[in-house]
Design an enzyme around this catalytic site. Structure first.
Site, PDB file in Angstrom:
ATOM      1  N   ASP A 252      41.795  38.282  19.355  1.00 27.23           N
ATOM      2  CA  ASP A 252      42.642  37.404  20.157  1.00 27.23           C
ATOM      3  C   ASP A 252      42.014  36.022  20.284  1.00 27.23           C
ATOM      4  O   ASP A 252      40.808  35.859  20.111  1.00 27.23           O
ATOM      5  CB  ASP A 252      42.788  37.960  21.594  1.00 27.23           C
ATOM      6  CG  ASP A 252      43.786  39.101  21.682  1.00 27.23           C
ATOM      7  OD1 ASP A 252      44.529  39.309  20.708  1.00 27.23           O
ATOM      8  OD2 ASP A 252      43.811  39.761  22.733  1.00 27.23           O
TER       9      ASP A 252
ATOM     10  N   GLU B 288      48.155  31.504  54.562  1.00 29.20           N
ATOM     11  CA  GLU B 288      47.289  30.346  54.301  1.00 29.20           C
ATOM     12  C   GLU B 288      45.895  30.765  53.868  1.00 29.20           C
ATOM     13  O   GLU B 288      45.113  29.941  53.415  1.00 29.20           O
ATOM     14  CB  GLU B 288      47.183  29.473  55.560  1.00 29.20           C
ATOM     15  CG  GLU B 288      48.512  28.925  56.026  1.00 29.20           C
ATOM     16  CD  GLU B 288      49.219  28.147  54.912  1.00 29.20           C
ATOM     17  OE1 GLU B 288      48.616  27.205  54.386  1.00 29.20           O
ATOM     18  OE2 GLU B 288      50.362  28.511  54.582  1.00 29.20           O
TER      19      GLU B 288
ATOM     20  N   ARG C  47      43.694  45.188  28.200  1.00 32.29           N
ATOM     21  CA  ARG C  47      43.734  44.915  26.756  1.00 32.29           C
ATOM     22  C   ARG C  47      42.384  45.146  26.093  1.00 32.29           C
ATOM     23  O   ARG C  47      42.310  45.393  24.900  1.00 32.29           O
ATOM     24  CB  ARG C  47      44.123  43.460  26.495  1.00 32.29           C
ATOM     25  CG  ARG C  47      45.507  43.088  26.898  1.00 32.29           C
ATOM     26  CD  ARG C  47      45.731  41.599  26.681  1.00 32.29           C
ATOM     27  NE  ARG C  47      45.533  41.216  25.285  1.00 32.29           N
ATOM     28  CZ  ARG C  47      46.397  41.453  24.308  1.00 32.29           C
ATOM     29  NH1 ARG C  47      47.532  42.051  24.581  1.00 32.29           N
ATOM     30  NH2 ARG C  47      46.138  41.094  23.077  1.00 32.29           N
TER      31      ARG C  47
ATOM     32  N   PRO D  40      42.295  30.802  45.196  1.00 32.84           N
ATOM     33  CA  PRO D  40      42.161  29.604  44.350  1.00 32.84           C
ATOM     34  C   PRO D  40      40.771  28.974  44.448  1.00 32.84           C
ATOM     35  O   PRO D  40      40.427  28.111  43.644  1.00 32.84           O
ATOM     36  CB  PRO D  40      43.239  28.656  44.865  1.00 32.84           C
ATOM     37  CG  PRO D  40      43.760  29.238  46.120  1.00 32.84           C
ATOM     38  CD  PRO D  40      43.356  30.676  46.195  1.00 32.84           C
TER      39      PRO D  40
HETATM   40  N1  ADE Z   1      45.851  33.187  45.380  1.00 30.17           N
HETATM   41  C1  ADE Z   1      46.554  32.043  45.485  1.00 30.17           C
HETATM   42  N2  ADE Z   1      46.353  31.246  44.425  1.00 30.17           N
HETATM   43  C2  ADE Z   1      45.486  31.912  43.606  1.00 30.17           C
HETATM   44  C3  ADE Z   1      44.880  31.612  42.349  1.00 30.17           C
HETATM   45  N3  ADE Z   1      45.106  30.462  41.707  1.00 30.17           N
HETATM   46  N4  ADE Z   1      44.051  32.527  41.817  1.00 30.17           N
HETATM   47  C4  ADE Z   1      43.782  33.668  42.461  1.00 30.17           C
HETATM   48  N5  ADE Z   1      44.318  34.010  43.646  1.00 30.17           N
HETATM   49  C5  ADE Z   1      45.169  33.139  44.212  1.00 30.17           C
END
Ligand code: ADE
Length: 277
Positions: free
Chosen positions: A195, A142, A180, A115
């Site tokens: 697209d 984590e 794609r 993330p």
């Molecule tokens: N691993 C956990 N959350 C993630 C996300 N939002 N994007 C990519 N990998 C992740």
């Protein structure tokens, strides 16, 4: 032809999405190949431990660096498509140095899914689709030990501002979006070019689509689509894309190249580019 090496503790998660529809067809057609590598296969201790408690305390478990680094450095020096022989798992791993990094091919991105990574967009999918081979690292728990980021990954990607339980779903999203874009992966000639977010639409969202019947409940298909006047239909589609983007994602309009005609049309429909959206 593009090859993905995916490193995960949960290779079984990939069976469904990769066995169906476009991804399945692309593999059958030889446009795409995927090798799943179980990080745990590259452990040598008796309990095959892949995670441990964080230094300095705090909750959760952290993925240890050695199994991931060993897996990636073992696989990426082999030709695309190579997999560890099941008979060699744990007990007969190719030699590997835990002390010094193994030189890896510079043209294969090693992408950590996290993330905290750069946002995944259609433009990033297009960029990735130019590589012949890509490695995707799926973190769990984590997080992963920082030395995987600093010493192994060459890129970090997030699929959105939310936290998944691991990188597996993110890896599937990336494989799907990239596939794609491969010539021949979609049935029709224009493929993904038209697209939403794509060059054929200038980065706009797609407007509405209709198929038969011409009347459903009390909703009729717009007359222009039944009339057979091609220039009018093209203009109608384009205006539909402009209106949909204005209604749902006005932020996109700031960065797109719009003609004077499009700007006038958008103004007539309430677009105020100076407003914060
Ligand atoms: N691993 C956990 N959350 C993630 C996300 N939002 N994007 C990519 N990998 C992740």
């Amino acid at each position: 032809m593009i090859h993905f090496d995916i490193f995960t503790l949960f290779p079984q998660m990939f069976g469904g999405p990769f066995g169906e529809s476009i991804l399945h067809r692309a593999q059958s057609k030889g446009l795409l190949s995927i090798a799943l590598h179980n990080i745990r296969d590259y452990t040598t201790d008796r309990h095959h431990v892949c995670d441990d408690t964080p230094y300095g305390g705090g909750g959760g478990m952290i993925m240890k660096p050695e199994p991931i680094v060993r897996a990636v450095e073992t696989v990426l020096v082999q030709p695309a498509g190579w997999r560890l022989d099941p008979a060699d798992v744990y007990v007969n791993l190719p030699t590997w140095s835990g002390e010094v990094p193994t030189p890896l091919p510079a043209d294969t991105p090693i992408i950590l899914l996290t993330p905290q990574g750069r946002p995944f967009t259609q433009a990033v999918a297009a960029e990735l689709s130019t590589h012949a081979r890509l490695a995707l690292l799926c973190g769990r728990y984590e997080g992963v030990d920082e030395r995987v980021r600093t010493g192994l990954a060459t890129d970090e990607i997030s699929i959105g501002d939310y936290v998944l339980s691991g990188g597996e779903l993110a890896a599937m999203v990336i494989v799907d979006a990239v596939t794609r874009l491969l010539p021949g992966a979609l049935g029709d000639k224009l493929g993904a070019y038209q697209d939403s977010h794509s060059p054929g639409l200038g980065g706009l969202l797609e407007g509405p689509h209709y198929t038969k019947p011409p009347l459903f409940r009390d909703q009729a298909v717009p007359a222009v689509l039944l009339g057979g006047h091609h220039a009018q239909m093209t203009r109608w589609r384009h205006e539909g894309a402009l209106l949909r983007t204005l209604a749902r994602r006005p932020d996109l309009l700031h960065t797109l190249h719009l003609s004077e005609k499009d700007k006038t049309f958008l103004h007539q429909h309430g677009w105020r580019p100076e407003a914060n959206d």
